[in-house]
Scaffold this active site. Structure first.
Site, PDB file in Angstrom:
ATOM      1  N   SER A  68       0.962  -5.834 -17.603  1.00 55.94           N
ATOM      2  CA  SER A  68       2.305  -5.496 -17.108  1.00 55.94           C
ATOM      3  C   SER A  68       2.325  -5.317 -15.595  1.00 55.94           C
ATOM      4  O   SER A  68       1.332  -4.902 -14.989  1.00 55.94           O
ATOM      5  CB  SER A  68       2.802  -4.197 -17.757  1.00 55.94           C
ATOM      6  OG  SER A  68       2.993  -4.378 -19.123  1.00 55.94           O
TER       7      SER A  68
ATOM      8  N   GLU B  73      -3.125  -6.238 -30.474  1.00 58.22           N
ATOM      9  CA  GLU B  73      -2.524  -4.955 -30.084  1.00 58.22           C
ATOM     10  C   GLU B  73      -1.393  -4.564 -31.037  1.00 58.22           C
ATOM     11  O   GLU B  73      -1.108  -3.389 -31.235  1.00 58.22           O
ATOM     12  CB  GLU B  73      -2.003  -5.065 -28.647  1.00 58.22           C
ATOM     13  CG  GLU B  73      -1.428  -3.765 -28.109  1.00 58.22           C
ATOM     14  CD  GLU B  73      -1.133  -3.841 -26.618  1.00 58.22           C
ATOM     15  OE1 GLU B  73      -1.399  -4.890 -26.009  1.00 58.22           O
ATOM     16  OE2 GLU B  73      -0.629  -2.841 -26.072  1.00 58.22           O
TER      17      GLU B  73
ATOM     18  N   GLN C  22      -6.619  -3.299 -19.460  1.00 60.10           N
ATOM     19  CA  GLN C  22      -5.792  -4.486 -19.722  1.00 60.10           C
ATOM     20  C   GLN C  22      -4.750  -4.640 -18.616  1.00 60.10           C
ATOM     21  O   GLN C  22      -3.746  -3.918 -18.619  1.00 60.10           O
ATOM     22  CB  GLN C  22      -5.136  -4.286 -21.094  1.00 60.10           C
ATOM     23  CG  GLN C  22      -4.246  -5.404 -21.561  1.00 60.10           C
ATOM     24  CD  GLN C  22      -3.750  -5.123 -22.989  1.00 60.10           C
ATOM     25  OE1 GLN C  22      -4.404  -4.431 -23.763  1.00 60.10           O
ATOM     26  NE2 GLN C  22      -2.594  -5.631 -23.324  1.00 60.10           N
TER      27      GLN C  22
END
Lengths: 389, 347
Positions: free
Chosen positions: A138, A253, A135
């Site tokens: 960030s 999530e 993923q």
């Protein structure tokens, strides 16, 4: 994969209770093998290899195909049927729940918003365990402020050219695919100018560098993208519509996976109860942790039903996330208190596992959106308090 | 199951809609007569757990009071000759220990009741001379009655003291389990009432934070204020979820699975689920006491503002049948006795 049995997709959908019982009965027969497989290597490499074996086996048997689109080999129907499978495996300690449930985040978000062609081409390999996904959200300067991300994707004909850096990318070193958020709009376009892509991690220009966490695991990575070309057909959802993808994935999530997380915390409390020598101090610590996990589980149960019925508002998941972080810390605070000597002084494997899990629990209020962001969302979206200027 | 049917969410919404105006109009006074007119005993007999959770949540939210708690605990006696029973509560410091002792043929009582019945009979749990738990049916008029207003004079708490010759005694093997069932029923009701008053406290504080302006902006825009209320909301949702678990534990058939601790009395809340709900609701009330007051600040400290009534009711209800400070250890002791960790709910 070539030997996968195609189960009849028109089979009648069982109730979650019937599915759990049928799965439990089948699991009884392979439990010893799975336990041995997991025990053989408790490193991250070992856990990943074990997870792949389990995922492939369950997919072959059909237990984990419910709720996934038929285009990816799924049976459609209710995702609750997967939640009871993950729960049962977790209560018996047969999987690393965090690794096992990752497709419930990325895979489910992808299935909800990617085109049928992308789903048909990529999803099944992930769900069978043959592929691993990571993923890419960030960045060094876009953590809680995700909409401020700077990795750029510039269109050049049929491709986008990606440049930038991601961080805290979970288990990226094992991944074949990455769900990547990149800026396709102007630099100040915030959440309006972000696009989600499914990128091949072996594309030239992608560099993965694992980061060692304070628990000693190389769970996170830094990912660097230098002139990485990605086809425009790899856009998930709409161009400049990546925020929708991000919010969908973050809701999973922050909510879907906590049913399994709560089961894991119950399993850990059971292990702690067996290790504890009793007494009022142990009772108070274990009792407090248990009631918090019971609250998380009760809340998560309502969340699972709401999500399965399509009537779950994403901001609600922040409540689940805050409860999860508090419950997980309470369980491992209790473990630290009750196994204090071992925690502090011993180097054996059992102590190392408890210590690793304790240290990992410290991050529960950080990853997936910090406790502060969750509380901002609760205040502004659920309590309707005025937004901070 | 003891009930005659199942109340749907629509039925419960109708109950709320019918009772809420009268509960609010009561201005904190007793709504026992309203409940009686509404047919509370029938509602209780129909589907007791959702009825209890709904009506007590509404009591908590509106700040009204009613003498229904003893009768809810009396659900543990619904299939016995003592039915309909009113059960007396132990004093706060006694948690869930029996509030009476057998002294020869008489039973010596020091107990509480919300709006003690005038006349009639009540059930009290008592220590026998052998240390075993017995249940006694006594005439309420034999006992001295005094107000137990204390912290919350609006609740209608009454202290009943004295020695009474029991009308009937249950010294059988099921007495302890029946008392446990009565306690679990009481905990469910109190947990729901606590959740209701926490919601009322949160509403007061959130309204204030939206309106009250300092430094040229609503105080609700400050993150320090937002996070206090967010934490209160999370504590409330945790309490609500565990109350739901306790309600649903009444509906599961006896011996539903190895992962449950089975309630002694058919249809009663699971002991552990009721303990968890009471503890988490009491904990939410503690968070409300601190965070809602801090956000309400000066105005919340005044007698004229409604907050202090919720604050005081939270203090009292948290301490009946085991407080959020004591219950975790009781829960842990129960887990140790079971030797396993019940999952309580399944998908």
């Amino acid at each position: 994969m070539s030997t996968v049995t195609r189960l009849t997709p028109e089979r009648a959908e069982p109730s979650p209770g019937d599915h759990r019982r049928a799965f439990g009965a089948w699991l009884d027969g392979v439990e010893a093998d799975l336990r041995a497989s997991r025990q053989s290597c408790r490193t991250l490499d070992g856990e990943m290899a074990h997870n792949r074996r389990v995922s492939e086996l369950l997919w072959e048997q059909g237990f984990t195909r419910w709720g996934w689109p038929p285009a990816a080999g799924g049976f459609a129907g209710s995702p609750l049927l997967r939640a009871v499978v993950a729960e049962e495996l977790t209560l018996r300690g047969l999987v690393h729940q965090n690794i096992f449930t990752m497709p419930e985040i990325l895979g489910a978000g992808f299935a909800a918003l990617a085109s049928p062609a992308l789903i048909g081409e990529h999803l099944e390999a992930y769900l069978t365990g043959r592929h691993w996904w990571c993923q890419g959200f960030s960045e060094p300067e876009a953590g809680s402020d995700l909409a401020n991300l700077r990795t750029r994707a510039v269109r050049n004909g049929d491709v986008f050219v990606v440049n930038g850096q991601k961080v805290w990318t979970t288990l990226a070193q094992y991944a074949q695919r990455c769900v990547l958020l990149a800026r396709t709009g102007a630099p100040g376009s915030a959440h309006r100018g972000i696009t989600a892509f499914l990128i091949d991690v072996d594309t030239p220009g992608v560099t993965i560098r694992p980061l060692r966490g304070m628990n000693g695991d190389d769970e996170f990575s830094e990912c660097f993208f230098g002139d990485v070309e990605i086809g425009a057909d790899r856009v998930i959802g709409e161009i400049d519509g990546g925020w929708t993808v991000a919010m969908q994935i973050l809701a999973f999530e922050r909510a879907t996976i906590f049913w399994t997380r709560a089961a894991w915390l119950l399993e850990r409390l059971g292990a702690l109860l067996r290790r504890s020598s009793g007494g009022p101090r142990a009772a108070a610590l274990i009792g407090d942790a248990y009631q918090q996990v019971a609250a998380l589980r009760a809340r998560s149960r309502q969340t699972q039903y709401a999500m399965a019925a399509g009537r779950f508002a994403a901001p609600q998941s922040s409540v689940d996330k805050v409860l999860m972080a508090a419950a997980e810390k309470a369980v491992f605070d209790a473990a630290f208190e009750l196994l204090e000597d071992e925690f502090v002084t011993e180097d054996g494997e059992d102590a190392a596992v408890w210590r690793n899990q304790y240290l990992y629990s410290r991050a529960a209020s950080i990853y997936g959106g910090t406790g502060e962001i969750q509380r901002n969302i609760i205040a502004e979206r659920l309590l309707d308090l005025p937004r901070a200027p | 199951m003891t009930g005659g049917g199942m109340l749907s969410e629509n039925d419960l919404e109708s109950v709320r809609a019918a009772l809420a105006p009268a509960f609010r109009a009561a201005g904190g006074e007793s709504v026992s007569a309203v409940l009686a007119d509404f047919g509370w005993p029938d509602l209780l007999a129909t589907d007791p757990a959702p009825a209890v959770a709904t009506v007590f949540e509404l009591l908590g939210r509106t700040g009204a009071t009613a003498g229904a708690l003893g009768g809810v605990m009396g659900q543990a006696f619904v299939s016995s000759p003592w039915s309909p029973a009113t059960v007396l509560l132990p004093l706060p410091g006694h948690r869930s220990a029996p509030p009476a002792t057998f002294d020869g043929a008489a039973v010596s009582i020091d107990a509480l009741c919300v709006e003690a019945p005038s006349g009639g009979e009540a059930v009290v749990a008592a220590h026998g001379s052998d240390g075993g738990l017995r249940l006694a049916l006594v005439a309420v008029d034999c006992l001295d009655r005094s107000s137990a207003g204390g912290t919350d004079p609006w609740l209608g708490l009454v202290r009943l003291r004295g020695a009474a010759k029991p009308i009937d005694v249950d010294a059988g093997p099921d007495a302890a389990a029946r008392w446990q069932a009565a306690v679990s029923w009481g905990r469910l009701a109190l947990a729901a009432q606590l959740a209701g008053l926490v919601q009322a406290s949160l509403d007061l504080a959130a309204d204030h934070a939206r309106i009250r302006s300092q430094f040229g902006r609503a105080v609700g825009t400050f993150q320090a204020v937002q996070h206090r209320l967010a934490d209160l909301h999370v504590a409330l949702e945790a309490a609500r979820s565990t109350v739901s678990t306790a309600v649903e534990s009444c509906r599961q058939p006896e011996g539903a699975g190895p992962d449950r601790s089975v309630g002694a009395s058919s249809g009663a809340p699971d002991d552990l689920a009721a303990m968890v709900a009471k503890s988490m609701a009491g904990r939410a009330a503690s968070v409300a006491a601190a965070n809602a007051l801090q956000v309400l600040a000066g105005i919340g400290f005044t007698w004229e503002h409604p907050f202090h009534r919720f604050h005081k009711r939270g203090i009292v209800l948290d301490r009946l049948l085991g407080s959020s400070r004591d219950l975790p250890a009781e829960i842990g002791a129960r887990l140790a006795a079971l030797g396993e960790i019940p999952t309580l709910v399944t998908l």
